[in-house]
Design a protein around this motif. Structure first.
Motif, PDB file in Angstrom:
ATOM      1  N   PRO A 166       5.142  -6.574  -5.741  1.00 19.08           N
ATOM      2  CA  PRO A 166       5.815  -5.108  -5.711  1.00 19.08           C
ATOM      3  C   PRO A 166       6.780  -4.922  -7.064  1.00 19.08           C
ATOM      4  O   PRO A 166       6.696  -3.958  -7.807  1.00 19.08           O
ATOM      5  CB  PRO A 166       6.524  -5.004  -4.780  1.00 19.08           C
ATOM      6  N   GLU A 167       7.562  -6.084  -7.314  1.00 16.22           N
ATOM      7  CA  GLU A 167       8.376  -6.016  -8.589  1.00 16.22           C
ATOM      8  C   GLU A 167       7.646  -6.122 -10.180  1.00 16.22           C
ATOM      9  O   GLU A 167       8.256  -5.272 -10.869  1.00 16.22           O
ATOM     10  CB  GLU A 167       9.230  -7.330  -8.577  1.00 16.22           C
ATOM     11  N   GLU A 168       6.438  -6.388  -9.955  1.00 22.57           N
ATOM     12  CA  GLU A 168       5.699  -6.253 -11.109  1.00 22.57           C
ATOM     13  C   GLU A 168       4.862  -5.041 -11.275  1.00 22.57           C
ATOM     14  O   GLU A 168       4.474  -4.772 -12.533  1.00 22.57           O
ATOM     15  CB  GLU A 168       4.377  -7.332 -11.162  1.00 22.57           C
ATOM     16  N   ASP A 170       5.248  -0.592 -11.992  1.00 18.31           N
ATOM     17  CA  ASP A 170       6.037   0.530 -11.850  1.00 18.31           C
ATOM     18  C   ASP A 170       6.628   0.889 -10.374  1.00 18.31           C
ATOM     19  O   ASP A 170       5.797   0.962  -9.318  1.00 18.31           O
ATOM     20  CB  ASP A 170       5.520   2.047 -12.476  1.00 18.31           C
ATOM     21  N   PRO A 171       7.854   1.237 -10.338  1.00 19.53           N
ATOM     22  CA  PRO A 171       8.672   1.641  -9.147  1.00 19.53           C
ATOM     23  C   PRO A 171       7.802   2.784  -8.327  1.00 19.53           C
ATOM     24  O   PRO A 171       8.106   3.045  -7.034  1.00 19.53           O
ATOM     25  CB  PRO A 171      10.237   1.935  -9.532  1.00 19.53           C
ATOM     26  N   SER A 172       7.351   3.495  -8.974  1.00 22.14           N
ATOM     27  CA  SER A 172       6.568   4.809  -8.575  1.00 22.14           C
ATOM     28  C   SER A 172       5.542   4.335  -7.285  1.00 22.14           C
ATOM     29  O   SER A 172       5.186   5.131  -6.592  1.00 22.14           O
ATOM     30  CB  SER A 172       5.955   5.459  -9.576  1.00 22.14           C
ATOM     31  N   VAL A 173       5.139   2.885  -7.539  1.00 20.42           N
ATOM     32  CA  VAL A 173       3.971   2.705  -6.614  1.00 20.42           C
ATOM     33  C   VAL A 173       4.737   2.323  -5.407  1.00 20.42           C
ATOM     34  O   VAL A 173       4.193   2.922  -4.185  1.00 20.42           O
ATOM     35  CB  VAL A 173       3.399   1.375  -7.334  1.00 20.42           C
ATOM     36  N   THR A 174       5.465   1.670  -5.096  1.00 19.71           N
ATOM     37  CA  THR A 174       6.196   1.206  -3.762  1.00 19.71           C
ATOM     38  C   THR A 174       6.957   2.524  -3.211  1.00 19.71           C
ATOM     39  O   THR A 174       7.153   2.747  -1.988  1.00 19.71           O
ATOM     40  CB  THR A 174       7.000   0.358  -3.827  1.00 19.71           C
ATOM     41  N   ALA A 175       7.444   3.283  -4.281  1.00 15.44           N
ATOM     42  CA  ALA A 175       7.964   4.731  -3.811  1.00 15.44           C
ATOM     43  C   ALA A 175       6.920   5.613  -3.176  1.00 15.44           C
ATOM     44  O   ALA A 175       7.458   6.381  -2.352  1.00 15.44           O
ATOM     45  CB  ALA A 175       8.467   5.429  -5.066  1.00 15.44           C
TER      46      ALA A 175
END
Length: 380
Positions: A166-168, A170-175
């Motif tokens: 998840p950290e690899e 873009d934050p928009s994915v997990t968001a």
């Protein structure tokens, strides 16, 4: 053959632009699609058992845009449907996005009450908190909960789906799938949520039923482009393929679908059940929950993420990472140089993780630009 536009790709982006240009500007279009059907990844059809399936994974239409909703409603009636997804955690099926109901299903009541109070105190009832933000801003019991959700719901699922942590990404994915501090089990909270009646295929057929639109299936546009006289093109395929990968290949993730018919009315409790920690597939789909079809049998779909290999598998998901966006921008510069002749739009051409409504909105906005140009240059 002399036409005004060649549009490459018959998904939501290409179909919307074809319909608008044909009906509003009275211009002629050749819509070219490499698959044997219209509708792109939203295509649905009946299998040999008579079950209506979504061939490329379940598609639940949802939007907050009244403009998009009203536009598509010209071509279909709707079956109201609120999508619910379950995730298997420690052998139990609980709602996802992870919410207060999920907590009470997994933890003893007293501890669940403690976690609920802490979440509401820190973030407020009804808020949606991305898992990475929850991990960064929590301590004590909330830190335990954040790590638990990350490990049991996000970590291995993301590894399977994206082949990345998840950290690899873009934050928009997990968001897109946050922790929802509520008791709302719906996967989406959009104003409009529904399934086209009787099918997505019928929706697309009505959109494209216009004398100015000619459709060519089973065709790579490169095979016919030299034999067609046209003014401009709209391209909705992979932008790197259009430019022959001159700057390198843009990475995507692909999917494989395994369809199995069961001699029972329903197989599972919801349209989608995710399996983040077990098996090689990420989820099992059952579209009868979406369509409301009545049948003594049901067809389920096992969804297996896989690598994208040019010419072998289909590109489904642009991979949102900084270096990939930088590579895309090299192709965007190429596109700018030929925008008088070719326009690019869609999930693959824009290298963006669009939902269906976002693809339609993108197409409607592009049509505004085209319409404005047409008014400026009546000779076009």
């Amino acid at each position: 053959m002399k036409i005004d536009w060649v549009i490459v790709g018959a998904g939501f982006t290409g179909a919307t632009l074809a319909e608008r240009i044909a009906s509003q500007l009275d211009q002629k279009i050749l819509l070219v699609e490499r698959r044997n059907h219209i509708g792109g990844n939203s295509y649905d059809c009946y299998d040999k058992e008579g079950i209506l399936i979504h061939k490329y994974g379940s598609h639940t239409f949802h939007t907050n845009s009244k403009l998009v909703w009203n536009y598509l409603s010209k071509f279909t009636e709707w079956r109201p449907y609120f999508h619910e997804v379950l995730v298997v955690v420690d052998g139990k099926k609980v709602p996802v996005p992870f919410n207060l109901n999920s907590i009470y299903a997994l933890f003893p009541k007293e501890y669940a009450e403690t976690l609920e109070k802490l979440l509401i105190q820190h973030f407020g009832f009804g808020t949606k908190v991305p898992i990475l933000k929850l991990r960064e801003s929590s301590s004590g019991d909330l830190s335990f909960l954040a790590d638990y959700i990350y490990k049991k719901v996000f970590h291995k699922y993301t590894l399977k789906h994206w082949n990345l942590k998840p950290e690899e990404l873009d934050p928009s994915v997990t968001a897109r799938v946050p922790v929802h501090i509520s008791r709302d089990n719906r996967y989406f909270q959009d104003t409009y949520q529904a399934i086209p009646i009787p099918s997505y295929e019928s929706l697309f057929k009505r959109m494209l039923n216009h004398p100015n639109i000619k459709i060519l299936l089973n065709t790579d546009y490169r095979e016919i482009i030299d034999d067609v006289k046209f003014n401009r093109m709209i391209y909705t395929g992979p932008i790197d393929a259009f430019f022959d990968y001159k700057h390198g290949e843009l990475p995507y993730r692909s999917l494989h679908f395994d369809f199995v018919t069961k001699n029972q009315e329903y197989f599972q409790e919801a349209g989608t059940i995710n399996y983040p920690n077990e098996y090689d597939f990420t989820r099992i789909l059952e579209q009868k929950h979406l369509t409301g079809q009545i049948s003594p049998k049901t067809t389920i779909t096992y969804v297996y993420p896989q690598d994208y290999l040019i010419g072998i598998t289909d590109p489904y998901y642009p991979i949102p990472k900084k270096e990939n966006r930088e590579l895309y921008h090299q192709y965007l510069k190429e596109a700018e140089q030929i925008k008088d002749k070719v326009l690019f739009a869609g999930r693959l051409a824009d290298y963006k993780y669009y939902n269906m409504d976002q693809a339609v909105a993108r197409a409607l906005n592009l049509f505004k630009e085209i319409s404005g140009e047409s008014k400026k240059d009546s000779s076009f």
